[in-house]
Design a protein around this motif. Structure first.
Motif, PDB file in Angstrom:
ATOM      1  N   GLY A  25       0.858  -1.178   0.000  1.00  0.00           N
ATOM      2  CA  GLY A  25       0.000   0.000   0.000  1.00  0.00           C
ATOM      3  C   GLY A  25       0.893   1.225   0.000  1.00  0.00           C
ATOM      4  N   PHE A  26       1.000   1.906  -1.128  1.00  0.00           N
ATOM      5  CA  PHE A  26       1.968   2.995  -1.278  1.00  0.00           C
ATOM      6  C   PHE A  26       1.360   4.301  -0.788  1.00  0.00           C
ATOM      7  CE2 PHE A  26       4.357   6.212  -3.746  1.00  0.00           C
ATOM      8  CZ  PHE A  26       5.627   5.890  -3.308  1.00  0.00           C
ATOM      9  N   LEU A  27       1.756   4.718   0.408  1.00  0.00           N
ATOM     10  CA  LEU A  27       1.224   5.938   1.031  1.00  0.00           C
ATOM     11  C   LEU A  27       2.342   6.965   1.235  1.00  0.00           C
ATOM     12  CD1 LEU A  27      -1.236   4.410   3.671  1.00  0.00           C
ATOM     13  CD2 LEU A  27      -1.585   4.815   1.227  1.00  0.00           C
ATOM     14  N   ASP A  28       3.269   6.991   0.282  1.00  0.00           N
ATOM     15  CA  ASP A  28       4.364   7.958   0.290  1.00  0.00           C
ATOM     16  C   ASP A  28       4.310   8.799  -0.986  1.00  0.00           C
ATOM     17  OD1 ASP A  28       6.713   9.253   1.133  1.00  0.00           O
ATOM     18  OD2 ASP A  28       7.978   7.824   0.054  1.00  0.00           O
ATOM     19  N   ASN A  29       3.112   9.130  -1.412  1.00  0.00           N
ATOM     20  CA  ASN A  29       2.917   9.772  -2.709  1.00  0.00           C
ATOM     21  C   ASN A  29       3.418  11.198  -2.769  1.00  0.00           C
ATOM     22  OD1 ASN A  29       1.228   7.698  -4.338  1.00  0.00           O
ATOM     23  ND2 ASN A  29       0.254   7.732  -2.329  1.00  0.00           N
ATOM     24  N   ALA A  30       3.528  11.874  -1.619  1.00  0.00           N
ATOM     25  CA  ALA A  30       4.032  13.249  -1.632  1.00  0.00           C
ATOM     26  C   ALA A  30       5.490  13.306  -2.048  1.00  0.00           C
ATOM     27  CB  ALA A  30       3.847  13.903  -0.265  1.00  0.00           C
ATOM     28  N   LEU A 358       7.911   4.089  13.569  1.00  0.00           N
ATOM     29  CA  LEU A 358       6.554   4.001  13.016  1.00  0.00           C
ATOM     30  C   LEU A 358       6.602   3.645  11.531  1.00  0.00           C
ATOM     31  CD1 LEU A 358       4.820   7.081  14.702  1.00  0.00           C
ATOM     32  CD2 LEU A 358       4.445   4.662  15.230  1.00  0.00           C
ATOM     33  N   ALA A 359       7.505   4.289  10.787  1.00  0.00           N
ATOM     34  CA  ALA A 359       7.631   3.986   9.361  1.00  0.00           C
ATOM     35  C   ALA A 359       8.086   2.544   9.157  1.00  0.00           C
ATOM     36  CB  ALA A 359       8.601   4.960   8.704  1.00  0.00           C
ATOM     37  N   ASP A 360       9.077   2.108   9.953  1.00  0.00           N
ATOM     38  CA  ASP A 360       9.558   0.731   9.856  1.00  0.00           C
ATOM     39  C   ASP A 360       8.463  -0.254  10.232  1.00  0.00           C
ATOM     40  OD1 ASP A 360      12.008   1.759   9.117  1.00  0.00           O
ATOM     41  OD2 ASP A 360      12.965   1.396  11.063  1.00  0.00           O
ATOM     42  N   GLY A 361       7.687   0.089  11.242  1.00  0.00           N
ATOM     43  CA  GLY A 361       6.607  -0.789  11.671  1.00  0.00           C
ATOM     44  C   GLY A 361       5.518  -0.932  10.618  1.00  0.00           C
ATOM     45  N   ASP A 366       3.077  -4.010   5.162  1.00  0.00           N
ATOM     46  CA  ASP A 366       3.128  -3.752   3.719  1.00  0.00           C
ATOM     47  C   ASP A 366       2.550  -2.385   3.369  1.00  0.00           C
ATOM     48  OD1 ASP A 366       4.370  -6.182   3.068  1.00  0.00           O
ATOM     49  OD2 ASP A 366       2.451  -7.236   3.066  1.00  0.00           O
ATOM     50  N   ILE A 367       2.877  -1.410   4.211  1.00  0.00           N
ATOM     51  CA  ILE A 367       2.483  -0.019   3.969  1.00  0.00           C
ATOM     52  C   ILE A 367       3.748   0.817   3.816  1.00  0.00           C
ATOM     53  CG2 ILE A 367       1.432   2.050   4.972  1.00  0.00           C
ATOM     54  CD1 ILE A 367      -0.605   0.029   3.971  1.00  0.00           C
ATOM     55  N   ALA A 368       3.851   1.540   2.724  1.00  0.00           N
ATOM     56  CA  ALA A 368       4.998   2.399   2.464  1.00  0.00           C
ATOM     57  C   ALA A 368       4.692   3.817   2.934  1.00  0.00           C
ATOM     58  CB  ALA A 368       5.336   2.405   0.975  1.00  0.00           C
ATOM     59  N   ALA A 369       5.428   4.271   3.930  1.00  0.00           N
ATOM     60  CA  ALA A 369       5.363   5.660   4.401  1.00  0.00           C
ATOM     61  C   ALA A 369       6.770   6.015   4.867  1.00  0.00           C
ATOM     62  CB  ALA A 369       4.354   5.817   5.523  1.00  0.00           C
ATOM     63  N   LYS A 370       7.040   7.307   5.017  1.00  0.00           N
ATOM     64  CA  LYS A 370       8.392   7.727   5.378  1.00  0.00           C
ATOM     65  C   LYS A 370       8.374   8.687   6.555  1.00  0.00           C
ATOM     66  CE  LYS A 370      11.196   7.245   1.195  1.00  0.00           C
ATOM     67  NZ  LYS A 370      11.934   7.981   0.139  1.00  0.00           N
ATOM     68  N   ASN A 371       9.567   8.814   7.141  1.00  0.00           N
ATOM     69  CA  ASN A 371       9.752   9.810   8.198  1.00  0.00           C
ATOM     70  C   ASN A 371      10.863  10.763   7.794  1.00  0.00           C
ATOM     71  OD1 ASN A 371      11.732   7.516   8.846  1.00  0.00           O
ATOM     72  ND2 ASN A 371      12.437   9.160  10.216  1.00  0.00           N
ATOM     73  N   ARG A 394       5.029  10.775   7.717  1.00  0.00           N
ATOM     74  CA  ARG A 394       4.100  11.375   6.761  1.00  0.00           C
ATOM     75  C   ARG A 394       3.375  10.279   5.974  1.00  0.00           C
ATOM     76  NH1 ARG A 394       6.151  15.549   2.202  1.00  0.00           N
ATOM     77  NH2 ARG A 394       6.928  13.613   1.279  1.00  0.00           N
ATOM     78  N   ILE A 395       2.067  10.394   5.963  1.00  0.00           N
ATOM     79  CA  ILE A 395       1.205   9.491   5.208  1.00  0.00           C
ATOM     80  C   ILE A 395       0.511  10.335   4.146  1.00  0.00           C
ATOM     81  CG2 ILE A 395      -0.773   7.921   5.319  1.00  0.00           C
ATOM     82  CD1 ILE A 395      -0.100   7.650   8.363  1.00  0.00           C
ATOM     83  N   SER A 396       0.856  10.098   2.901  1.00  0.00           N
ATOM     84  CA  SER A 396       0.324  10.931   1.823  1.00  0.00           C
ATOM     85  C   SER A 396      -0.396  10.054   0.808  1.00  0.00           C
ATOM     86  CB  SER A 396       1.448  11.732   1.154  1.00  0.00           C
ATOM     87  OG  SER A 396       2.542  10.895   0.823  1.00  0.00           O
TER      88      SER A 396
END
Length: 418
Positions: A25-30, A358-361, A366-371, A394-396
């Motif tokens: 689930g790609f939630l790093d779109n920003a 949190l990002a690693d967790g 299977d969720i992609a987000a970054k810090n 950040r969840i974008s």
């Protein structure tokens, strides 16, 4: 009410046909969106069939030039502006740097009473701050900071009014924040800026993926955004209004000065990337014709705006669900806690768990987000973030995200934050 056909949307992105694309689930779109298949097709076509120096008389070179012209023209049609007003750069950062250098004639040398002042917002990505700061340092001019509220991160118009004067030359502000997600009232800002005969430079990088800029109604003198965050190749698009363009110092080769679209072209970007921009138009057109079958004859900018409204509606529904669940968790949400006047781009932090953890967790779900600080260093400093390397999570969201992906993200955060 018309709704976005998510299945059709995802069919337009080859990434969703891959194993990882179906799993993550790609939630790093920003940070950069997936690329539409139509863009990839045009990029591949260029590299396969006519990756040569363009605009020559031979058929291969001629086709390369035609493809590049189509890419530029498509971007102009999507924005409903003259192609002469568009400058393409390697990134939005490069565009802002070039523009700030070109504004040297507007920011007088020395600290005389006539010296131009530049105002930047504390809310901005560093791309729309650093170049202006360097310009002022070079010219011995004054850089003023439009401060944010340290709790909300918001900008207040009355604070801008206090900074404006007859010395103001440039005001630089973001259309929406890449951290707190707030959509700023650009035309209200423009009215104040133009009231002192200054120019308004707007960073649309965070805004464009969520709503698509309507430059017919935005009273900005320059507007910049990134196509790699709007389903395309890695380029920056800069639109500079004609009257503003005439005041700027050309950044091109002297023999290109008569051509408006080359005046700020300090270094021509990848030819194939320019040609592939036509694929963004193909993508918007395909979505429009699928959702609005009876209105196929509309100009491309109207198709893009109609499609963008559906995209935005879908994103806002997902974002509202996410915010509702985050409000129940022990986290600090940076920005508004409802979808009102904000984009689907949410930053948060926990007092107990690092943003990196949190990002690693989330990756375990299977969720992609970054810090990180996401180049909004000054904003996070003002809002009291102590560890800038850890920054915020950040969840974008993008229009191709699903409710299931957001639910999985929420489940992961609940498990970690309890």
């Amino acid at each position: 009410m018309q709704h976005l056909d998510l299945d059709f949307v995802r069919q337009q992105f080859p990434m969703f046909q891959t194993e990882l694309g179906q799993k993550i689930g790609f939630l790093d779109n920003a940070g950069g969106s997936y690329v539409a298949g139509a863009v990839i097709d045009r990029l591949t076509d260029f590299y396969t069939n006519y990756k040569v120096q363009p605009y020559g008389a031979n058929p291969i070179s001629n086709r390369a030039g035609e493809a590049m012209e189509l890419g530029r023209r498509t971007m102009a049609e999507l924005l409903n502006v003259s192609a002469d007003l568009i400058t393409l750069g390697a990134s939005s950062t490069q565009c802002f740097n070039t523009l700030s250098i070109a504004c040297t004639p507007l920011v007088a040398k020395g600290r005389s009473a006539a010296a131009g002042e530049v105002i930047v917002s504390e809310q901005d990505h560093e791309s729309n701050i650093g170049g202006w700061e360097r310009l002022c340092q070079q010219q011995g001019a004054t850089l003023k900071i439009w401060p944010v509220d340290p709790e909300s991160g918001e900008l207040a118009l009355e604070d801008l009014e206090k900074l404006l004067s007859n010395k103001t030359a440039i005001v630089a502000v973001t259309h929406s924040s890449n951290i707190i997600g707030t959509i700023n009232p650009i035309n209200e800002i423009a009215a104040l800026v133009h009231g002192v005969n200054a120019k308004l430079v707007v960073d649309g990088v965070s805004y464009a993926p969520h709503a698509w800029p309507n430059l017919d109604v935005l009273d900005a003198d320059a507007y910049v955004f990134s196509t790699y965050k709007t389903y395309g190749t890695h380029l920056g698009v800069m639109v500079v209004r004609e009257d503003f363009l005439q005041e700027l110092a050309p950044q091109c080769h002297f023999f290109n000065m008569p051509y408006p679209n080359k005046r700020l072209d300090s270094a021509g970007p990848d030819h194939a990337a320019i040609a592939a921009l036509a694929g963004i138009g193909d993508y918007f057109a395909a979505l429009h014709d699928h959702h609005f079958a009876g209105k196929k004859g509309l100009p491309l900018h109207r198709k893009a705006r109609a499609v963008a409204a559906l995209m935005n509606q879908h994103e806002n529904e997902l974002c509202a669900y996410l915010l509702e669940n985050l409000n129940d968790l022990p986290v600090r949400i940076f920005g508004r806690k409802t979808i009102e006047q904000r984009e689907a781009n949410i930053a948060l932090s926990s007092p107990k768990i690092s943003s990196k953890a949190l990002a690693d967790g989330l990756a375990e779900y299977d969720i992609a987000a970054k810090n990180g600080h996401f180049y909004a260093y000054r904003l996070l400093q003002a809002m009291g973030v102590a560890d800038m390397n850890d920054g915020v999570l950040r969840i974008s969201l993008s229009h191709y995200n699903s409710l299931e992906e957001v639910e999985r993200c929420v489940a992961g955060l609940r498990a970690m934050l309890g």
